[in-house]
Scaffold this active site. Structure first.
Site, mmCIF file in Angstrom:
data_model
loop_
_atom_site.group_PDB
_atom_site.id
_atom_site.type_symbol
_atom_site.label_atom_id
_atom_site.label_comp_id
_atom_site.label_asym_id
_atom_site.label_seq_id
_atom_site.Cartn_x
_atom_site.Cartn_y
_atom_site.Cartn_z
ATOM 1 N N ALA A 252 0.835 -1.204 0.000
ATOM 2 C CA ALA A 252 0.000 0.000 0.000
ATOM 3 C C ALA A 252 0.869 1.253 0.000
ATOM 4 O O ALA A 252 1.971 1.250 0.551
ATOM 5 C CB ALA A 252 -0.930 -0.009 1.211
ATOM 6 N N GLY A 254 0.112 1.461 -3.260
ATOM 7 C CA GLY A 254 0.017 0.800 -4.553
ATOM 8 C C GLY A 254 0.760 1.454 -5.701
ATOM 9 O O GLY A 254 0.668 0.981 -6.833
ATOM 10 N N CYS A 366 11.869 4.307 2.971
ATOM 11 C CA CYS A 366 11.804 5.769 2.817
ATOM 12 C C CYS A 366 12.342 6.420 4.091
ATOM 13 O O CYS A 366 11.688 7.255 4.709
ATOM 14 C CB CYS A 366 10.384 6.232 2.518
ATOM 15 S SG CYS A 366 9.141 5.725 3.736
#
Length: 436
Positions: A252, A254, A366
């Site tokens: 997610a 996506g 990230c």
């Protein structure tokens, strides 16, 4: 200063909502998105303004407190302090007219518990900020003040003083909007159509003051999706080929699944949270792309057959996204880095099990914290996982050559591309499955 006219109920509501958001983030360590989701219904314009004020306070928190401190004999209750921060942010950074910033913030203070007792203080302090605040700013080291100590130390150790400061400077600005185009779309044509810039990596970039995403040309027809330029790199570096079986773990919302599906791969997107898995389906439907969506914990899920390639964007502190999510700097703690290591290690082990011999894995986070990027790869190899590093070549990262590390990994930071508006902080490494 012009006297405030009667405060508007709409303006007061937005400012009161901003205080509520700050209470959630700074008081209860909830993310700004979570806090927004828990807010009562309100006009979209007020909701947007409340979010803007709260995000600006979070982005410039240390600076705002340094400006306010000389005007406060003692610390007021937290809610009142949050309100003062919102007023100062409007005056110093958002360009709000002083009469509105002062008058409607004071009116918002009156709505707080025992707020009437602090309305006079708020009025006096904010009037002084309006008169003297800009002068005070000139003598402050904003990038240092606005960066929590543990992050400042971490970035200094990892990247050196100059880059650490450049990262902190980048975090003071609201991030632009980046879009990933579907293959076959003409980047130059879409750049002209949207008033965007075509970046060297192929992403489109719009300024931070763009129109709402759903109102932009191409959204309804599924020509593109929102994805930071740095976040688009790991899937491109996986280089999925048509017909390959590829897994996207922790998939997610996506964006990377869409990239892999658009490349022609047969994609299985694995996401533990059902609501987040639903978002993947919604996004793929808009883009007219297909993937199998599995609601499961990727660390324990077993596929029916091994994959040719796996993309693992692992859970992390997300400190690379602070310029988009300034709350991250306030809700994350230094101890969270170590706390997330077992999950990253377990997911790397699971990804290795899912791969065919010779299959490739791109591990990404990230995060700007080396322990979550380079450190996780080192831990996996030290643990004896059947993986070997396969460095990215200079040609593969030519569009952002400065992001290639000495080991051949990818390491972007918000300090890159300052003339173009920066990018998120991302780490990615490629590993290949070997015989166990």
């Amino acid at each position: 200063m012009e006297r405030s006219s009667s405060p508007s109920s709409s303006g007061v509501a937005a400012r009161r909502a901003a205080v509520t958001l700050l209470e959630a983030v700074l008081g209860r360590r909830r993310t700004l998105d979570e806090a927004l989701g828990a807010m009562p219904e309100m006009a979209a314009r007020d909701r947007g303004f409340a979010h803007l004020i709260a995000a600006t306070v979070l982005r410039r928190l240390g600076t705002l407190d340094a400006v306010l401190e000389p005007f406060l004999r003692r610390a007021p209750p937290d809610a009142v302090l949050h309100a003062l921060r919102t007023g100062a942010a409007q005056l110093l950074f958002l360009g709000t007219q002083p009469h509105a910033a002062v008058g409607e913030t004071v009116a918002a203070v009156r709505t707080l518990p025992k707020g009437d007792s602090f309305a006079g203080l708020a009025n006096a302090v904010l009037r002084r900020v309006a008169a003297e605040g800009q002068g005070t700013l000139a003598g402050l080291d904003g990038p240092r003040l606005d960066t929590p100590d543990w992050l400042w130390r971490s970035w200094h150790a990892a990247y050196g003083p100059a880059t650490a400061r450049a990262i902190a400077v980048a975090h003071q600005r609201e991030a632009p909007l980046d879009l990933t185009l579907k293959p076959g779309e003409d980047g130059s044509a879409w750049a002209a159509r949207l008033g965007a810039t075509l970046l060297p990596t192929g992403s489109l970039r719009l300024p931070a003051d763009h129109a709402p995403v759903r109102e932009l040309d191409g959204f309804a027809e599924g020509a593109w999706w929102v994805q930071d330029a740095a976040a688009a790199l790991p899937a491109r570096l996986l280089a999925a080929k048509p017909g390959e079986r590829v897994a996207d773990l922790c998939a997610a919302p996506g964006g990377k699944t869409a990239q892999l599906a658009a490349a022609g791969a047969s994609v299985t997107a694995v996401e533990r949270a059902p609501d987040r898995a639903g978002r993947i389906g919604e996004n793929l439907a808009r883009l007219a792309l297909a993937a199998e969506i599995v609601v499961a914990d990727a660390a324990t899920w077993t596929p029916s057959e091994a994959f040719d390639a796996v993309l693992l964007d692992a859970p992390c502190t997300a400190t690379g996204t602070i310029r988009r999510h300034p709350d991250i700097a306030r809700v994350k703690r230094e101890r969270d880095v170590a706390a997330l290591a077992p999950a990253q290690d377990g997911l790397l082990a699971a990804a290795a099990r899912m791969l065919k011999q010779g299959g490739r894995l791109v591990y990404a986070v990230c995060s700007l914290e080396p322990a979550e990027g380079e450190g996780a790869v080192a831990r996996a190899l030290a643990a004896g996982l059947p993986l070997r590093p396969e460095p990215f070549t200079e040609a593969e990262i030519a569009a952002v050559a400065e992001a290639r590390t000495a080991e051949g990994h990818l390491r972007t930071t918000p300090a890159l591309w300052p003339e173009r508006g920066g990018m998120d902080g991302f780490f990615a490494a490629r590993l290949v499955r070997v015989a166990s």
